[in-house]
Structure formats: C-alpha cells, structure tokens
Scaffold this motif. Structure first.
Motif, PDB file in Angstrom:
ATOM      1  N   LYS A 102       0.791  -1.060  -0.104  1.00 19.38           N
ATOM      2  CA  LYS A 102      -0.078  -0.003  -0.018  1.00 19.38           C
ATOM      3  C   LYS A 102       0.762   1.187  -0.119  1.00 19.38           C
ATOM      4  N   ILE A 103       0.665   2.415  -0.833  1.00 14.28           N
ATOM      5  CA  ILE A 103       1.262   3.703  -0.927  1.00 14.28           C
ATOM      6  C   ILE A 103       0.362   4.635  -0.682  1.00 14.28           C
ATOM      7  N   ASP A 104       0.725   5.782  -0.350  1.00  8.83           N
ATOM      8  CA  ASP A 104       0.181   6.906  -0.133  1.00  8.83           C
ATOM      9  C   ASP A 104      -0.362   7.584  -1.351  1.00  8.83           C
ATOM     10  N   VAL A 105      -1.534   8.270  -1.369  1.00  3.03           N
ATOM     11  CA  VAL A 105      -2.286   9.145  -2.467  1.00  3.03           C
ATOM     12  C   VAL A 105      -2.540  10.443  -2.151  1.00  3.03           C
ATOM     13  N   GLU A 106      -2.221  11.313  -3.104  1.00  3.64           N
ATOM     14  CA  GLU A 106      -2.575  12.772  -3.076  1.00  3.64           C
ATOM     15  C   GLU A 106      -3.737  12.867  -3.834  1.00  3.64           C
ATOM     16  N   GLU A 114     -15.386  23.602  -4.089  1.00  2.00           N
ATOM     17  CA  GLU A 114     -15.210  24.358  -2.945  1.00  2.00           C
ATOM     18  C   GLU A 114     -14.288  23.638  -1.930  1.00  2.00           C
ATOM     19  N   SER A 115     -14.318  22.445  -1.595  1.00  2.66           N
ATOM     20  CA  SER A 115     -14.088  21.616  -0.551  1.00  2.66           C
ATOM     21  C   SER A 115     -14.082  20.222  -0.801  1.00  2.66           C
ATOM     22  N   LEU A 141     -10.794  10.809   2.468  1.00  3.16           N
ATOM     23  CA  LEU A 141      -9.843  11.637   2.329  1.00  3.16           C
ATOM     24  C   LEU A 141      -9.447  12.415   3.577  1.00  3.16           C
ATOM     25  N   ILE A 142      -8.445  12.698   3.749  1.00  4.73           N
ATOM     26  CA  ILE A 142      -7.952  13.660   4.765  1.00  4.73           C
ATOM     27  C   ILE A 142      -7.624  14.936   4.388  1.00  4.73           C
ATOM     28  N   ILE A 143      -8.476  15.991   4.942  1.00  2.00           N
ATOM     29  CA  ILE A 143      -7.954  17.051   4.331  1.00  2.00           C
ATOM     30  C   ILE A 143      -6.853  18.046   5.099  1.00  2.00           C
ATOM     31  N   THR A 161      -9.148  22.002  -1.037  1.00  3.51           N
ATOM     32  CA  THR A 161      -9.348  21.259  -2.298  1.00  3.51           C
ATOM     33  C   THR A 161      -8.227  20.170  -2.625  1.00  3.51           C
ATOM     34  N   VAL A 162      -7.317  19.989  -1.738  1.00  4.39           N
ATOM     35  CA  VAL A 162      -6.375  19.174  -1.736  1.00  4.39           C
ATOM     36  C   VAL A 162      -6.459  18.027  -0.356  1.00  4.39           C
ATOM     37  N   GLY A 163      -6.303  16.870  -0.618  1.00  3.71           N
ATOM     38  CA  GLY A 163      -6.276  15.836   0.640  1.00  3.71           C
ATOM     39  C   GLY A 163      -5.351  14.751   0.165  1.00  3.71           C
ATOM     40  N   ARG A 164      -5.298  14.024   1.228  1.00  2.78           N
ATOM     41  CA  ARG A 164      -4.470  12.620   0.999  1.00  2.78           C
ATOM     42  C   ARG A 164      -5.066  11.668   1.372  1.00  2.78           C
ATOM     43  N   ILE A 165      -4.845  10.388   1.062  1.00  2.00           N
ATOM     44  CA  ILE A 165      -5.349   9.110   1.373  1.00  2.00           C
ATOM     45  C   ILE A 165      -4.180   8.354   1.862  1.00  2.00           C
ATOM     46  N   PRO A 166      -3.815   8.254   3.163  1.00  2.00           N
ATOM     47  CA  PRO A 166      -2.522   7.330   3.531  1.00  2.00           C
ATOM     48  C   PRO A 166      -2.802   5.916   3.460  1.00  2.00           C
ATOM     49  N   ARG A 167      -1.880   5.084   2.673  1.00  2.00           N
ATOM     50  CA  ARG A 167      -1.997   3.793   2.323  1.00  2.00           C
ATOM     51  C   ARG A 167      -3.377   3.489   1.487  1.00  2.00           C
TER      52      ARG A 167
END
Length: 365
Positions: A102-106, A114-115, A141-143, A161-167
């Motif tokens: 599993k890898i992180d995703v942006e 808007e969000s 997503l984690i914002i 408007t940018v988030g991450r999904i760890p693994r």
C-alpha cells in the motif's frame, strides 16, 4: 532589538566549525537506478456536502462510470447536484514495491469544487508514463483543514481542495529497480563536487581495494567483488553506505527576495571593504480640501479639490569597515553589529558581488 530579531529570522547561518563535514555515503549519494516512479489518474470524489463542482466534465465522467460498472445508461444532463467532484490522483511508486504493498495517495480538485472535506475517492486506476496501470486507489480523504459558510460570511482553514489518503492505493504491478550493470554500481552525488567525489573513492578503496573510480564530480562507480553472491549484494552496498567521508561545502550565498531569507554557507568570505547603507523613504499622502470663494462673491462656487503632499526621508548611512572574515560566525557578528535587516542584507550581498568583494557564488531563487 526588533532589527536583531528580524535579522536572525532572515539570516540562516550554515556552519559546522570546520571546512568540511563528515557524512555517510548513503546520505550524500543516490544509487543510480534506484528511484521512484510517478503515477497519476483521474477519478471522482463523492459524498461532498454541497461543495463539489457542477462542471460538464464531472457529469460526463460520472455517467461513464455508472455505465461501465453498473450498466446504467444515464444522460449527463440528468446528473445534477454538487456532491461530486472530478479530481486528479497522484502517487509515487517506490523502487522495490511488491504487488499488494500500500502506498500514499494525493488527491487534488480539477474543477471549481469548494472543498473535498468529507469526500470519498471512488476506485481509480493509477498509470505510469508508459500508460500501464500500476496501482488502484480508493478511500476516504484526509483534508487537514475545514471550511464553512453562511449567507453572508465564510471561514476556512488551510487548503480544502487538496487531500491525502494514507496507504490509499494497492500496488498491482511491480516495477523493480535495476541498479547493477556489468558487475558495477554507480553512486550519484546529490551535490556534485570534485573533493567530495574523491573522498568517496578513497573511502571505498580503503575497504575494497581498487573497487571505486571517479567518473566525474557527481559520479563514482564501484565494481563489486567477482565472487560476491547475489544474496550478498545488499550487505555489500550497506557497508559502502555506512562509510564516513568529508563533504566539502562550496562558498555559497542563497537569497530569496520573496521572503527576505538569506542563507550563508560556512566558507563564504568577504574581502576588506567599507560599507555605507542608508534607506530612502518617499511618503505620499493624498488629502481632500474644499475651495470657497471670497465672502459676498456672486460668481465663485464651493468645490472639492485634492492635495498631494510628498515627503522624502533619507536615513544616515555611516561608513562601516568590514575586515576580511575567516568564518561565517565572524561575518555574522560584523553584519549584526551594523543593525541590518534581511532586506538590507540582500542589497549589500548583491553590491559586494558586483564589487568583487564577495568570495562566494551568489544565487537568487
């Protein structure tokens, strides 16, 4: 005191007390061929609370998704609402990532969403530069921020408007790095330098006789022992990576005019010079006044006029003699004694370079 605080905040002094610093080879060089690969794909984030985008692209992507996975033929014009956003999904495939890792995703919004707060990314294939799918991403997503709005006001924190999904992505296709070519391994220095490259060659040859050769200031090639088994390659490279070498630091001054930051390397020298630095301030003020006619005048009228007052203030700039400095600490003390701000330092370093008194490379970023 205010000037000293500003100077310490803007002037970053990089000094170690010696002409070179001792570092491990693994920290100053990369192994050629061992690198990550960028992946990207376009996907949909659903579950937004009215903060998505209503672009035509979003409805078409959603209609194609429903037709492909659910077998539903829905016209894009029938898909209305702002709870969905089309996004660009990015990830880095590590050099030795195996299938199932599993890898992180942006995730970044493409349209006018808007969000992305509270959204979930639908299954999105991630492709490499060759067009092949190497990973599949999905998940909530984690914002790292929030936004809220009412009829007349709104509040937000950080970028929503940018988030991450760890693994958040599973590797489906392996891309194993190849770093051994004809029995040799090549080390690429992160900061090419003849002295550092020679130090690396000398350290490796002290452990493995005549194994290393310097190709150029940024490349050192190491030949592995003839009888080295395949399972011993990692141990061989680890022993080389743990070697300590002296890293030579070039004389360099880096200036960031946007933020007022000045970074001075430890080997920076200044020839003996006299410096006078003053500030010229021009203050312009616009005022409104009224013009009235003389008493009992029958022809004049009262009118509004604008007056401009211009004042020029020039601060005194006494002449300071700065002796040639042999260490960055002494240079910092001399400049601090002049009460300079970071903006003043930028101007002075540029002038010293033009005068030939700055014995370093000046780089503006």
């Amino acid at each position: 005191m205010h000037r000293l605080t500003a100077l310490l905040a803007g002037l970053v002094l990089v000094a170690a007390g010696a002409a070179a610093t001792a570092e491990r080879i693994k920290d100053i060089a990369d192994i050629q061929g061992v690198r990550s690969n960028p992946l990207q794909g376009m996907g949909l984030v659903v579950g937004l609370s009215g903060t998505g985008d209503g672009a035509a692209l979003t409805t078409r992507v959603l209609a194609n998704l429903l037709r492909r996975f659910e077998g539903l033929n829905v016209a894009p014009a029938d898909l209305v609402g702002d709870n969905v956003a089309v996004v660009m999904v990015r990830a880095e495939l590590p050099p030795f990532a195996r299938r199932g890792v599993k890898i992180d995703v942006e995730v970044s919004a493409i349209g006018d969403a808007e969000s992305l707060q509270g959204g979930t990314l639908l299954m999105t294939p991630l492709r490499g530069a060759d067009g092949e799918v190497y990973a599949v991403a999905q998940g909530p997503l984690i914002i790292g921020g929030f936004s809220a709005s009412g009829e007349r006001s709104a509040i937000s924190q950080n970028h929503t408007t940018v988030g991450r999904i760890p693994r958040g992505a599973d590797v489906e296709r392996e891309e194993l790095a190849t770093f051994v070519e004809d029995g040799t391994v090549t080390f690429n220095l992160k900061n090419p330098d003849f002295s550092t490259a020679e130090a690396v060659r000398t350290a490796v040859n002290a452990l493995f006789a005549d194994a290393a050769e310097t190709i150029d200031p940024g490349t050192v090639r190491v030949r592995m022992p003839m009888r080295l088994a395949r399972g011993q390659v990692a141990s061989f490279l680890d022993r080389i990576g743990q070697l300590i070498v002296d890293v030579d630091m070039p004389a360099l001054v880096i200036i960031n005019e946007r933020t007022g930051t000045v970074v001075v390397g430890e080997n920076v020298g200044i020839s003996t010079v006299a410096i006078s630095h003053g500030n010229l301030s021009i203050i312009t003020q616009e005022k409104e006044a009224f013009s009235q006619p003389l008493p009992f005048s029958r022809t004049g009228t009262t009118g509004r006029i604008r007056q401009t007052d211009i004042t020029a203030v020039e601060e005194e700039g006494p002449l300071h003699v700065v002796e040639r400095k042999v260490s960055v600490q002494e240079l910092a003390r001399a400049l601090n004694a002049m009460g300079l701000t970071p903006r003043d330092l930028i101007s002075i370093f540029q002038a010293l370079r033009q005068a030939g008194a700055l014995q370093a490379e000046l780089k503006v970023i």
